[in-house]
Motif scaffolding. Structure first.
Motif, mmCIF file in Angstrom:
data_model
loop_
_atom_site.group_PDB
_atom_site.id
_atom_site.type_symbol
_atom_site.label_atom_id
_atom_site.label_comp_id
_atom_site.label_asym_id
_atom_site.label_seq_id
_atom_site.Cartn_x
_atom_site.Cartn_y
_atom_site.Cartn_z
ATOM 1 N N UNK A 292 0.812 -1.223 0.000
ATOM 2 C CA UNK A 292 0.000 0.000 0.000
ATOM 3 C C UNK A 292 0.849 1.278 0.000
ATOM 4 N N UNK A 293 1.638 1.499 -1.054
ATOM 5 C CA UNK A 293 2.509 2.676 -1.093
ATOM 6 C C UNK A 293 1.761 3.997 -1.186
ATOM 7 N N UNK A 294 0.473 3.969 -1.609
ATOM 8 C CA UNK A 294 -0.283 5.217 -1.717
ATOM 9 C C UNK A 294 -1.610 5.133 -0.960
ATOM 10 N N UNK A 295 -1.553 4.531 0.218
ATOM 11 C CA UNK A 295 -2.765 4.404 1.040
ATOM 12 C C UNK A 295 -3.311 5.768 1.423
ATOM 13 N N UNK A 296 -2.419 6.736 1.725
ATOM 14 C CA UNK A 296 -2.861 8.080 2.102
ATOM 15 C C UNK A 296 -3.571 8.782 0.949
ATOM 16 N N UNK A 297 -3.367 8.290 -0.256
ATOM 17 C CA UNK A 297 -4.013 8.847 -1.440
ATOM 18 C C UNK A 297 -5.326 8.128 -1.743
ATOM 19 N N UNK A 298 -5.755 7.270 -0.818
ATOM 20 C CA UNK A 298 -7.020 6.562 -0.998
ATOM 21 C C UNK A 298 -6.907 5.306 -1.823
ATOM 22 N N UNK A 299 -5.692 4.850 -2.077
ATOM 23 C CA UNK A 299 -5.489 3.672 -2.914
ATOM 24 C C UNK A 299 -5.420 2.427 -2.033
ATOM 25 N N UNK A 300 -6.436 1.588 -2.117
ATOM 26 C CA UNK A 300 -6.449 0.343 -1.356
ATOM 27 C C UNK A 300 -7.081 0.457 0.015
ATOM 28 N N UNK A 301 -7.816 1.521 0.270
ATOM 29 C CA UNK A 301 -8.420 1.695 1.593
ATOM 30 C C UNK A 301 -9.346 0.539 1.951
ATOM 31 N N UNK A 302 -10.154 0.125 0.991
ATOM 32 C CA UNK A 302 -11.124 -0.941 1.291
ATOM 33 C C UNK A 302 -10.409 -2.257 1.561
ATOM 34 N N UNK A 303 -9.439 -2.620 0.712
ATOM 35 C CA UNK A 303 -8.730 -3.889 0.925
ATOM 36 C C UNK A 303 -7.974 -3.855 2.242
ATOM 37 N N UNK A 304 -7.370 -2.728 2.588
ATOM 38 C CA UNK A 304 -6.666 -2.620 3.862
ATOM 39 C C UNK A 304 -7.631 -2.760 5.026
ATOM 40 N N UNK A 305 -8.816 -2.136 4.900
ATOM 41 C CA UNK A 305 -9.850 -2.252 5.935
ATOM 42 C C UNK A 305 -10.291 -3.708 6.093
ATOM 43 N N UNK A 306 -10.555 -4.370 4.978
ATOM 44 C CA UNK A 306 -10.997 -5.773 5.027
ATOM 45 C C UNK A 306 -9.931 -6.661 5.645
ATOM 46 N N UNK A 307 -8.687 -6.388 5.319
ATOM 47 C CA UNK A 307 -7.583 -7.186 5.874
ATOM 48 C C UNK A 307 -7.522 -7.024 7.388
#
Length: 438
Positions: A292-307
């Motif tokens: 998740x190199x760009x999590x702060x940019x909203x990239x992958x928020x849902x997958x990170x939340x689910x994980x």
């Protein structure tokens, strides 16, 4: 009171620090270190590395004093500043056709209308910059101090198109600027704000190819959809992505991710969650996001939340008395959170997920991070039923503060709602609030 061209205003002095010992206080201004002006905390970090330093301080009453400090090499003084840049934030010189700041409602807090385009904030905090107003001296400083990685808004590698999208004649030099930085060993994360029928399709294909050719110096590429609020007077005519257009983008990026993973072991290019939700496609698996190199940019928020949600099971001991908790979120997030919370079975706990329509910015805005206090209140007022408490997404609050984009305070929302309101800043927070509401 005489003040030099720039100075650092101290916001906080940490307890048990050198700063406390020498009498520094919030509101004091740092004028020079060892007789040298300090532009920002980057300069400051180098200036304070020595064991002996001399600070010129201007106190709240306007008096100046010199503090001679002995400390260990690289020991921190224990001070925090109101701003990371002492000579003023570098303002954006562009008039981007998609700029969200231009679509802000009137009467909001002043900071929301500030367009920054400052390479220092890019290095320090991950703010995206366009490089259009970066001077040769700026580039030289980036190279000399090795300010890496930077976060750069590219939008398109077609120079002519980029000039039109940013309304800036300097915008077309982006590939030369990237090459110059890469030659000096600077790494970067890049971003594309994608606009239908402008920089998508074949233009997006070219942009991905051009940036991937610069990998691994270009570490990642994020693609986010243009956001359109209802405050678009005198703005360039744009449309949101239709489900069919979003699906086309998803398929293109899937193909590129497969190609990149085979060649270099990472996906390289990543889509924001909105594309998958709009296209009705599943969110990619955890490994696709490569940490998740760009999590702060909203990239992958849902997958990170689910994980995070799946990492631990719910404690199901339950409550002694009936509890009714409303979990509020953006319209798009309800598709994900709804099924998750429907499956939660805790004795004496009733959970209700309430999607909040964004009437403040416009119903085309469906993300949780742009919800306002007044829209949350309206949703609660329109929904009958017993409530023990309300859980809101922490992303809707200003980072580190309990305030919404419409200037409503969290305490104010709680007062109007008449019941406790808590913010969940991720899956773990949400789980804890559901299991042990207080």
């Amino acid at each position: 009171m005489r003040i030099l061209a720039y100075s650092g205003i101290i916001a906080r002095v940490l307890p048990d620090s050198i700063a406390i010992e020498v009498g520094l206080e919030a509101g004091d201004r740092l004028i020079t270190v060892d007789g040298e002006n300090i532009r920002d905390i980057i300069d400051l970090s180098f200036a304070l590395a020595d064991e002996n330093v001399e600070l010129l301080i201007e106190k709240n009453n306007g008096e100046r004093e010199i503090l001679e400090i002995e400390k260990d090499y690289d020991e921190d003084l224990g001070i925090e500043f109101e701003s990371a840049v002492f000579d003023g934030v570098r303002r954006c010189a562009n008039q981007c056709i998609f700029c969200f700041v231009d679509q802000m409602a009137p009467g909001m807090r002043e900071s929301l209308y500030v367009k920054d385009d400052d390479y220092r904030l890019s290095f320090l905090y991950g703010n995206f910059v366009t490089l259009t107003n970066s001077t040769p001296q700026d580039i030289d400083r980036i190279r000399r101090l090795h300010l890496s990685p930077l976060y750069i808004s590219v939008h398109t590698t077609n120079g002519t198109l980029r000039e039109k999208m940013l309304n800036n004649k300097n915008a077309g030099k982006i590939m030369d600027q990237l090459d110059t930085l890469i030659t000096s060993g600077i790494e970067m994360h890049t971003q594309i704000v994608l606009c239908p029928d402008i920089n998508d399709g074949s233009e997006l294909e070219k942009t991905i190819a051009d940036l991937y050719a610069l990998h691994p110096s270009v570490l990642s590429m994020a693609i986010v959809p243009v956001g359109l609020s209802r405050y678009r007077e005198n703005c360039y005519s744009l449309q949101v992505f239709t489900p069919e257009q979003a699906l086309h983008v998803v398929k293109m990026v899937n193909t590129w991710q497969e190609k990149c993973r085979k060649k270099s072991g990472t996906s390289f290019v990543y889509l924001s969650d909105e594309f998958y939700l709009s296209a009705g496609q599943p969110i990619p698996e955890y490994d696709v996001y490569d940490g998740f190199p760009q999590l702060e940019n909203g990239i992958g928020l849902i997958r990170n939340f689910l994980h995070e949600w799946e990492e631990e099971s719910m404690i199901t001991t339950g409550y002694e008395t009936p509890h009714h908790l409303d979990v509020l979120c953006g319209v798009s997030a309800e598709k994900i959170i709804g099924p998750l919370l429907d499956a939660v079975k805790i004795p004496n706990l009733t959970i209700r997920v309430l999607p909040v329509e964004n009437n403040f910015f416009g119903t085309d805005i469906t993300v949780s991070g742009l919800l306002t206090g007044q829209d949350i209140l309206a949703t609660l007022a329109q929904t009958d039923g017993v409530r023990t408490g309300v859980i809101i997404p922490g992303t809707a609050l200003r980072k580190g503060e309990g305030i919404f984009l419409d200037n409503m305070l969290l305490e104010e929302l709680e007062r109007h709602a008449g019941i406790p309101v808590r913010a969940a800043y991720g899956a773990e927070d949400l789980r804890q609030l559901l299991q042990a509401w207080r």
